[in-house]
Design a protein around this motif. Sequence first.
Motif, mmCIF file in Angstrom:
data_model
loop_
_atom_site.group_PDB
_atom_site.id
_atom_site.type_symbol
_atom_site.label_atom_id
_atom_site.label_comp_id
_atom_site.label_asym_id
_atom_site.label_seq_id
_atom_site.Cartn_x
_atom_site.Cartn_y
_atom_site.Cartn_z
ATOM 1 N N TRP A 178 53.194 -4.432 27.740
ATOM 2 C CA TRP A 178 52.356 -5.468 27.146
ATOM 3 C C TRP A 178 51.449 -4.872 26.070
ATOM 4 O O TRP A 178 51.345 -5.410 24.966
ATOM 5 C CB TRP A 178 51.548 -6.143 28.239
ATOM 6 C CG TRP A 178 50.769 -7.351 27.820
ATOM 7 C CD1 TRP A 178 50.871 -8.046 26.642
ATOM 8 C CD2 TRP A 178 49.770 -8.012 28.581
ATOM 9 N NE1 TRP A 178 49.983 -9.100 26.634
ATOM 10 C CE2 TRP A 178 49.304 -9.094 27.824
ATOM 11 C CE3 TRP A 178 49.229 -7.788 29.836
ATOM 12 C CZ2 TRP A 178 48.306 -9.952 28.278
ATOM 13 C CZ3 TRP A 178 48.249 -8.655 30.286
ATOM 14 C CH2 TRP A 178 47.801 -9.714 29.519
ATOM 15 N N LEU A 179 50.812 -3.751 26.381
ATOM 16 C CA LEU A 179 49.940 -3.120 25.390
ATOM 17 C C LEU A 179 50.750 -2.682 24.167
ATOM 18 O O LEU A 179 50.277 -2.782 23.034
ATOM 19 C CB LEU A 179 49.185 -1.935 25.994
ATOM 20 C CG LEU A 179 48.122 -1.307 25.108
ATOM 21 C CD1 LEU A 179 47.085 -2.340 24.659
ATOM 22 C CD2 LEU A 179 47.436 -0.152 25.824
ATOM 23 N N ALA A 180 51.976 -2.246 24.401
ATOM 24 C CA ALA A 180 52.845 -1.852 23.285
ATOM 25 C C ALA A 180 53.192 -3.047 22.396
ATOM 26 O O ALA A 180 53.529 -2.867 21.221
ATOM 27 C CB ALA A 180 54.124 -1.195 23.811
ATOM 28 N N GLU A 228 42.530 -10.450 28.452
ATOM 29 C CA GLU A 228 43.500 -10.746 29.512
ATOM 30 C C GLU A 228 44.153 -9.456 30.009
ATOM 31 O O GLU A 228 44.386 -9.290 31.208
ATOM 32 C CB GLU A 228 44.558 -11.725 29.010
ATOM 33 C CG GLU A 228 45.468 -12.199 30.134
ATOM 34 C CD GLU A 228 46.458 -13.268 29.704
ATOM 35 O OE1 GLU A 228 47.378 -13.536 30.502
ATOM 36 O OE2 GLU A 228 46.331 -13.829 28.598
ATOM 37 N N PHE A 229 44.435 -8.554 29.092
ATOM 38 C CA PHE A 229 45.006 -7.268 29.483
ATOM 39 C C PHE A 229 44.056 -6.540 30.440
ATOM 40 O O PHE A 229 44.477 -6.030 31.480
ATOM 41 C CB PHE A 229 45.280 -6.400 28.243
ATOM 42 C CG PHE A 229 45.811 -5.042 28.568
ATOM 43 C CD1 PHE A 229 47.166 -4.834 28.750
ATOM 44 C CD2 PHE A 229 44.949 -3.964 28.727
ATOM 45 C CE1 PHE A 229 47.661 -3.580 29.080
ATOM 46 C CE2 PHE A 229 45.438 -2.709 29.053
ATOM 47 C CZ PHE A 229 46.791 -2.514 29.226
ATOM 48 N N ALA A 230 42.766 -6.493 30.097
ATOM 49 C CA ALA A 230 41.770 -5.820 30.941
ATOM 50 C C ALA A 230 41.696 -6.491 32.309
ATOM 51 O O ALA A 230 41.592 -5.801 33.342
ATOM 52 C CB ALA A 230 40.404 -5.834 30.263
ATOM 53 N N GLU A 231 41.779 -7.808 32.323
ATOM 54 C CA GLU A 231 41.744 -8.541 33.602
ATOM 55 C C GLU A 231 42.929 -8.155 34.476
ATOM 56 O O GLU A 231 42.779 -7.900 35.674
ATOM 57 C CB GLU A 231 41.758 -10.042 33.307
ATOM 58 C CG GLU A 231 41.637 -10.917 34.521
ATOM 59 C CD GLU A 231 41.643 -12.394 34.150
ATOM 60 O OE1 GLU A 231 42.386 -13.144 34.817
ATOM 61 O OE2 GLU A 231 40.928 -12.782 33.209
ATOM 62 N N ARG A 250 38.403 -2.187 20.759
ATOM 63 C CA ARG A 250 39.161 -2.872 21.809
ATOM 64 C C ARG A 250 40.442 -2.131 22.184
ATOM 65 O O ARG A 250 40.812 -2.079 23.345
ATOM 66 C CB ARG A 250 39.494 -4.308 21.385
ATOM 67 C CG ARG A 250 38.290 -5.195 21.086
ATOM 68 C CD ARG A 250 37.354 -5.360 22.285
ATOM 69 N NE ARG A 250 37.975 -5.963 23.422
ATOM 70 C CZ ARG A 250 38.014 -7.264 23.691
ATOM 71 N NH1 ARG A 250 37.439 -8.123 22.888
ATOM 72 N NH2 ARG A 250 38.613 -7.705 24.768
ATOM 73 N N ILE A 251 41.124 -1.541 21.219
ATOM 74 C CA ILE A 251 42.351 -0.815 21.543
ATOM 75 C C ILE A 251 42.032 0.415 22.377
ATOM 76 O O ILE A 251 42.744 0.719 23.329
ATOM 77 C CB ILE A 251 43.173 -0.456 20.274
ATOM 78 C CG1 ILE A 251 44.517 0.178 20.657
ATOM 79 C CG2 ILE A 251 42.406 0.459 19.351
ATOM 80 C CD1 ILE A 251 45.457 -0.728 21.386
ATOM 81 N N ALA A 252 40.949 1.096 22.064
ATOM 82 C CA ALA A 252 40.554 2.271 22.854
ATOM 83 C C ALA A 252 40.184 1.857 24.273
ATOM 84 O O ALA A 252 40.524 2.548 25.244
ATOM 85 C CB ALA A 252 39.391 2.993 22.188
ATOM 86 N N GLN A 253 39.507 0.721 24.408
ATOM 87 C CA GLN A 253 39.144 0.229 25.737
ATOM 88 C C GLN A 253 40.393 -0.126 26.543
ATOM 89 O O GLN A 253 40.477 0.175 27.744
ATOM 90 C CB GLN A 253 38.224 -0.998 25.627
ATOM 91 C CG GLN A 253 36.850 -0.675 25.105
ATOM 92 C CD GLN A 253 36.044 -1.925 24.785
ATOM 93 O OE1 GLN A 253 36.588 -3.013 24.561
ATOM 94 N NE2 GLN A 253 34.726 -1.766 24.743
ATOM 95 N N ALA A 254 41.366 -0.747 25.889
ATOM 96 C CA ALA A 254 42.611 -1.106 26.576
ATOM 97 C C ALA A 254 43.355 0.145 27.031
ATOM 98 O O ALA A 254 43.870 0.209 28.154
ATOM 99 C CB ALA A 254 43.492 -1.953 25.661
ATOM 100 N N LYS A 255 43.388 1.145 26.170
ATOM 101 C CA LYS A 255 44.058 2.396 26.542
ATOM 102 C C LYS A 255 43.320 3.092 27.687
ATOM 103 O O LYS A 255 43.953 3.693 28.564
ATOM 104 C CB LYS A 255 44.184 3.312 25.325
ATOM 105 C CG LYS A 255 45.214 2.808 24.333
ATOM 106 C CD LYS A 255 45.331 3.700 23.120
ATOM 107 C CE LYS A 255 46.397 3.171 22.175
ATOM 108 N NZ LYS A 255 46.576 4.010 20.988
#
Length: 151
Positions: A106-108, A67-70, A120-125
Amino acid sequence: MGAIGIVNGAWALPYSQIHADLFGKAASKVREQGGRAAIFTADPLDLNETEALVAQSRADRGREYDEFAERADMLIAEIEKETKKRKFTFAELEEIEHDLEKLIEWLAKIEPRDFFPDRRIAQAKAHLAKCAAALKVFSEQVFVYEGVTQR
């Protein structure tokens, strides 16, 4: 760390020093607020339970990261749309900055719940960095369009 509001709750995580520290902090917060907390170590009766626990946690965080990536992709699309429309206004810039700040916050919140971090965390960052880079370019265009020199 924000407030912890646990009522009659229990957490289970495979043992690691990071998890022990996390539980220690949570227990301290509960006690500071007048509650009771106890921390135990236990061995699973079925060794597959540990793997299942890790898999479930990763699946839960995976949904959040998806959802974050979206939402990050939506922010990039918004910047691209406004750029095509040449809508280089300070109001639009502030709106996009606000949206980026929400993604950062949100990521925090997701990261501390990611007890078993993987790619996944690296991708989100990386998604977040892409958003920040797009905002930087858009911001520069706004300042040029508005005739303002950045300092």
